[in-house]
Enzyme design. Structure first.
Site, PDB file in Angstrom:
ATOM      1  N   HIS A 146      -8.053-103.201  35.071  1.00 48.34           N
ATOM      2  CA  HIS A 146      -9.122-102.436  35.190  1.00 48.34           C
ATOM      3  C   HIS A 146      -9.688-101.992  34.133  1.00 48.34           C
ATOM      4  O   HIS A 146     -10.694-101.011  34.016  1.00 48.34           O
ATOM      5  CB  HIS A 146      -8.999-101.382  36.510  1.00 48.34           C
ATOM      6  CG  HIS A 146      -7.708-100.498  36.108  1.00 48.34           C
ATOM      7  ND1 HIS A 146      -6.415-100.668  36.635  1.00 48.34           N
ATOM      8  CD2 HIS A 146      -7.382 -99.630  35.092  1.00 48.34           C
ATOM      9  CE1 HIS A 146      -5.766 -99.886  35.996  1.00 48.34           C
ATOM     10  NE2 HIS A 146      -6.302 -99.066  35.346  1.00 48.34           N
TER      11      HIS A 146
ATOM     12  N   HIS B 117      -7.972 -95.576  26.443  1.00 46.04           N
ATOM     13  CA  HIS B 117      -8.632 -96.607  27.295  1.00 46.04           C
ATOM     14  C   HIS B 117     -10.055 -96.339  27.372  1.00 46.04           C
ATOM     15  O   HIS B 117     -10.385 -95.089  26.753  1.00 46.04           O
ATOM     16  CB  HIS B 117      -7.894 -97.068  28.543  1.00 46.04           C
ATOM     17  CG  HIS B 117      -8.196 -95.562  29.459  1.00 46.04           C
ATOM     18  ND1 HIS B 117      -7.162 -94.462  29.494  1.00 46.04           N
ATOM     19  CD2 HIS B 117      -9.223 -95.303  30.349  1.00 46.04           C
ATOM     20  CE1 HIS B 117      -7.670 -93.466  30.295  1.00 46.04           C
ATOM     21  NE2 HIS B 117      -8.989 -93.922  30.814  1.00 46.04           N
TER      22      HIS B 117
ATOM     23  N   HIS C  10     -14.020 -97.078  29.391  1.00 45.58           N
ATOM     24  CA  HIS C  10     -14.895 -97.187  30.639  1.00 45.58           C
ATOM     25  C   HIS C  10     -16.221 -97.617  29.980  1.00 45.58           C
ATOM     26  O   HIS C  10     -16.754 -96.994  29.298  1.00 45.58           O
ATOM     27  CB  HIS C  10     -14.787 -95.949  31.366  1.00 45.58           C
ATOM     28  CG  HIS C  10     -13.772 -95.587  31.736  1.00 45.58           C
ATOM     29  ND1 HIS C  10     -13.365 -96.050  33.076  1.00 45.58           N
ATOM     30  CD2 HIS C  10     -12.889 -94.624  31.247  1.00 45.58           C
ATOM     31  CE1 HIS C  10     -11.957 -95.335  33.144  1.00 45.58           C
ATOM     32  NE2 HIS C  10     -11.813 -94.597  32.055  1.00 45.58           N
TER      33      HIS C  10
ATOM     34  N   HIS D 280     -11.470 -92.385  26.388  1.00 46.76           N
ATOM     35  CA  HIS D 280     -10.304 -91.413  26.841  1.00 46.76           C
ATOM     36  C   HIS D 280      -9.115 -91.661  25.977  1.00 46.76           C
ATOM     37  O   HIS D 280      -8.583 -92.542  26.408  1.00 46.76           O
ATOM     38  CB  HIS D 280     -10.015 -91.748  28.381  1.00 46.76           C
ATOM     39  CG  HIS D 280     -11.248 -91.173  29.184  1.00 46.76           C
ATOM     40  ND1 HIS D 280     -11.568 -91.690  30.562  1.00 46.76           N
ATOM     41  CD2 HIS D 280     -12.459 -90.607  28.901  1.00 46.76           C
ATOM     42  CE1 HIS D 280     -12.561 -91.315  30.938  1.00 46.76           C
ATOM     43  NE2 HIS D 280     -13.148 -90.579  30.008  1.00 46.76           N
TER      44      HIS D 280
ATOM     45  N   THR E 162      -9.577 -90.059  36.641  1.00 44.67           N
ATOM     46  CA  THR E 162     -10.557 -90.839  37.183  1.00 44.67           C
ATOM     47  C   THR E 162     -10.497 -92.090  37.982  1.00 44.67           C
ATOM     48  O   THR E 162     -11.268 -93.005  38.395  1.00 44.67           O
ATOM     49  CB  THR E 162     -11.690 -91.014  36.161  1.00 44.67           C
ATOM     50  OG1 THR E 162     -11.167 -92.126  35.111  1.00 44.67           O
ATOM     51  CG2 THR E 162     -12.035 -89.899  35.596  1.00 44.67           C
ATOM     52  N   THR E 163      -9.212 -92.402  37.892  1.00 40.74           N
ATOM     53  CA  THR E 163      -8.635 -93.362  38.923  1.00 40.74           C
ATOM     54  C   THR E 163      -7.701 -93.256  39.808  1.00 40.74           C
ATOM     55  O   THR E 163      -6.821 -92.142  39.343  1.00 40.74           O
ATOM     56  CB  THR E 163      -8.175 -94.838  37.744  1.00 40.74           C
ATOM     57  OG1 THR E 163      -7.018 -94.419  37.048  1.00 40.74           O
ATOM     58  CG2 THR E 163      -9.242 -95.204  36.954  1.00 40.74           C
TER      59      THR E 163
END
Length: 334
Positions: free
Chosen positions: A117, A144, A146, A169, A252-253
């Protein structure tokens, strides 16, 4: 600099053509078969069942962001991230002083991985952040990103309803913890530094090694060695580290654990359009393009967002310049 987002709530999974069988008054055999077969194929809710909105479709039984609370109940709690930061509602906090970084300049090798993801890089060195009204010293664990689609809107946080193409992040946990799982049991156990990216007309050469590495990790669980990189290389000097926002939020996941002290920096990092588009080479586990890897903004629910004095200084300068410009305009002869 920004991409505009309409001031309306995000679409629910059931509102999209891909998974709403009667959308636009259209009935297809594909959706009929899905309606019959899906109840037989659905598995019990587990962490593996969550997905981003771009992955939701009729034949898919993964749960998009509007259903994450079915995957983990914490995703439906009241202190969720990301949020839209409304600058005029932020509160100046003089305690939000410049940070103290150690180890951010240290060069290291690590594994860059497509985790299904996002792209994630673990941090094998001791790098810490303190100051900035953080209650303790936090050590870096991993970073990671987004992103959107082909350089389109993709950041998780938004500023006054505007969305950047991508967001970095850097995840830290309190130095006294040995495992992230333990830090997540502490309401302020995790500190995440968030950085926006913006499209630039010139290539950011500091990211060449990183974006080239994406070609080797297109498929889920693909990995490659990222050599001779430092955290400073990713964020400095492009990002002004004194201008930032602070609020209490969550991962946020899923599991969306509400244990995160968020710091979102004001100034973006530049990448050219080809560097931004290189993230489209990655694929989700089903082989579809890994795009739109962001959670929609969540309700603020009365939380206060604080701003550093650096942000206040810039805002004051802008207001002063605007006032001077207006005054000069009024003084011009007709």
């Amino acid at each position: 600099m920004y991409h505009y987002i309409r001031d309306e709530p995000p679409l629910r999974g059931s509102d999209l053509v891909g998974c709403h069988c009667w959308s636009h008054r259209t009935f297809t055999m594909r959706c009929l078969l899905s309606a019959v077969l899906l109840p037989l194929l659905l598995r019990p809710c587990t962490g593996a069942d969550w997905c981003y909105q771009t992955q939701v479709s009729c034949p898919s039984h993964c749960k998009g962001p509007d259903q994450w609370k079915l995957v983990n109940k914490d995703c439906g709690e009241s202190r969720q991230s990301p949020i839209n930061i409304v600058t005029k509602k932020t509160v100046l906090d003089e305690r939000l002083t410049p940070f103290r970084f150690t180890g951010y300049q240290t060069v290291f090798d690590s594994t860059m991985k497509n985790n299904g993801h996002s792209v994630q890089v673990n941090i094998p060195i001791t790098a810490t952040v303190s100051g900035g009204n953080l209650e303790e010293t936090y050590k870096a664990v991993q970073f990671h990103l987004h992103w959107g689609n082909n350089g389109g809107p993709g950041s998780e946080h938004t500023i006054d309803g505007e969305q950047y193409p991508m967001e970095l992040h850097i995840v830290h946990m309190k130095q006294r913890y040995d495992r992230l799982e333990d830090a997540l049991k502490d309401p302020s156990g995790v500190a995440v530094l968030g950085f926006f990216y913006e499209e630039s007309t010139s290539t950011n050469k500091k990211y060449n090694e990183f974006t080239h590495g994406l070609r080797s990790i297109q498929n889920t669980n693909g990995n490659t060695t990222l050599r001779k990189i430092s955290l400073n290389q990713l964020i400095l000097p492009e990002a002004n580290m004194t201008n930032y926002y602070r609020y209490d939020g969550s991962l946020t996941t899923p599991g969306c654990t509400e244990a995160v002290v968020w710091t979102v920096f004001e100034n973006p990092i530049p990448l050219d359009i080809q560097q931004l588009k290189s993230f489209n080479d990655l694929k989700f586990k089903d082989g579809s393009p890994m795009v739109g890897t962001f959670r929609p903004i969540q309700p603020r629910n009365g939380r206060v967002v604080y701003r550093s004095s650096g942000v206040a200084v810039i805002a004051s300068v802008i207001l002063i310049l605007a006032s001077i410009s207006a005054a000069l305009g009024l003084s011009r002869p007709n």
